[in-house]
Design an enzyme around this catalytic site. Structure first.
Site, PDB file in Angstrom:
ATOM      1  N   PHE A 132       1.914 -10.315  -9.399  1.00 37.86           N
ATOM      2  CA  PHE A 132       0.700  -9.576  -9.721  1.00 37.86           C
ATOM      3  C   PHE A 132       0.871  -8.169  -9.170  1.00 37.86           C
ATOM      4  CE2 PHE A 132      -3.433  -7.777  -8.914  1.00 37.86           C
ATOM      5  CZ  PHE A 132      -4.158  -8.099 -10.041  1.00 37.86           C
ATOM      6  N   ASP A 216       6.450  -4.563  -3.611  1.00 37.84           N
ATOM      7  CA  ASP A 216       4.996  -4.420  -3.662  1.00 37.84           C
ATOM      8  C   ASP A 216       4.427  -5.050  -2.391  1.00 37.84           C
ATOM      9  OD1 ASP A 216       2.261  -4.904  -4.041  1.00 37.84           O
ATOM     10  OD2 ASP A 216       2.477  -5.176  -6.202  1.00 37.84           O
ATOM     11  N   LYS A 245      -4.696  -1.456  -0.102  1.00 31.50           N
ATOM     12  CA  LYS A 245      -5.594  -2.402   0.566  1.00 31.50           C
ATOM     13  C   LYS A 245      -5.890  -2.002   2.003  1.00 31.50           C
ATOM     14  CE  LYS A 245      -5.008  -6.482  -2.394  1.00 31.50           C
ATOM     15  NZ  LYS A 245      -6.381  -6.576  -2.895  1.00 31.50           N
TER      16      LYS A 245
END
Length: 389
Positions: A132, A216, A245
């Site tokens: 993702f 990532d 984040k």
């Protein structure tokens, strides 16, 4: 306004892209949240690994308050000190190259894809199943999940998805590959740790064919696994990595960080963002980094994560635990969404489900041992409820 009033406003004014649970939060401190009625909740999700230092960490709040009263925005046409200091801090703590700032994880993925194709025009990007990387078109095209991609086809061409196996990945990389993009720990699909053999195969294949290896670390970075960056525990160093984040301590910021080889690929005008690296979010990120990059804190994450793993294995209906540090998932033999709802509404514990049988736990890195034990107790009570017997 009541919760019912907010729900009515949502029905009339907000696009239906979220399935919200029926709670309105109004205050947070550390590992705790309070709803509009004054009920206290224990947060084992951290806004999906955003508030890694807990809610409203004093050093982050102080940095934001100081900056927001002096200067909020100028644009990237000019210099501001927080952004330059943050870039230096990020590169010094990781890959030693340069930084492109953005506003989110998916934007960091977009920047990484553009960087790789600027370095090798027209090249493919290889990803693995279960990944993702975001929801904008380039990042979505790198996210090989039928349910997320199919409604928005046609997607961006030039992406190849393979099984997360060393042999499959090696076979997919060739002289036309611009990049291999991997999450060291796949977050949104259920906290799946990619094997060391797979990461090493990716590094070898990229070196052989001159492709870029991109990690990532949007969810698994910023101390979540017990080291500042997840790659530090793998023995594999990427050419670039994406972060977001938790980087802003609760405020939205993302970054693409490169090593030396890719540091000067982007030229003026190649990429940009209006709000990226603004002084307020950069100040928050500097404070968050200073708190997170602490040997004792990171050691505590590793130790507490090992303890929590053992406790979770003993809970009813838990058939497996996986993850690293304080990025953990429980595989259940009962429906996970029902457990999430019961935990929230009956036990005042916040967790979430990443699939029909998978619970994801992302407690604050600063959580105390007593709060962690209380979280386990509450989760056990939710799992032992009559609907799960």
């Amino acid at each position: 306004m009541s919760l019912e009033g907010l729900q009515e406003l949502e029905r009339g004014s907000v696009m239906g892209s979220y399935a919200r649970l029926p709670v309105e939060f109004v205050r947070g401190e550390g590992a705790l949240l309070w709803d509009v009625e004054g009920n206290e909740y224990l947060d084992f999700l951290c806004g999906i690994s955003v508030t890694n230092l807990g809610h409203c960490h004093p050093r982050v709040v102080e940095a934001v308050r100081d900056q927001v009263g002096r200067l909020m925005h100028t644009s990237n046409l000019f210099y501001t000190e927080p952004a330059m200091l943050l870039a230096e801090r990020l590169t010094a703590s990781s890959l030693g190259g340069k930084v492109f700032f953005c506003n989110s994880g998916t934007e960091a993925s977009e920047a990484a894809i553009k960087l790789a194709r600027r370095a090798r025009p027209g090249g493919d990007v290889v990803v693995v199943h279960g990944a993702f990387h975001g929801r904008t078109y380039g990042a979505l095209s790198a996210t090989p999940q039928e349910s997320k991609q199919a409604p928005f086809a046609p997607l961006v061409p030039g992406f190849r998805a393979v099984a997360p196996e060393p042999g499959a990945l090696r076979a997919a990389v060739d002289s036309n590959t611009a990049a291999v993009m991997l999450e060291p720990i796949q977050g949104e699909t259920g906290v799946h740790v990619l094997s060391g053999e797979l990461l090493a195969a990716a590094r070898e294949a990229c070196d052989e064919h001159g492709a870029a290896l991109v990690f990532d670390e949007v969810q698994c970075g910023m101390g979540r696994t017990g080291s500042l960056w997840a790659y530090e525990q793998t023995g594999v160093r990427p050419d670039a990595m994406t972060v977001a984040k938790a980087l802003g301590g609760g405020l939205p910021i993302g970054a693409l960080i490169t090593g030396e080889r890719l540091a000067d690929v982007f030229q003026p005008g190649d990429h940009g963002s209006t709000f990226a690296g603004g002084p307020v979010v950069a100040s928050a990120a500097l404070a968050a980094l200073a708190v997170t990059d602490d040997r004792r804190l990171l050691q505590g994450v590793r130790e507490l994560g090992a303890w929590l793993w053992g406790e979770l294995e003993r809970l009813p209906h838990v058939v497996g635990v996986r993850g690293r540090g304080l990025m953990l998932a429980c595989e259940l033999d009962v429906p996970a969404p029902a457990v999430v709802r019961s935990a929230l509404l009956e036990q005042r514990l916040i967790v979430n489900a990443t699939g029909p049988s998978t619970l994801r736990l992302l407690p604050p890195l600063t959580i105390g041992a007593d709060e962690a034990a209380e979280g386990v107790r509450r989760l056990g009570a939710a799992l032992a409820g009559p609907e799960h017997r």
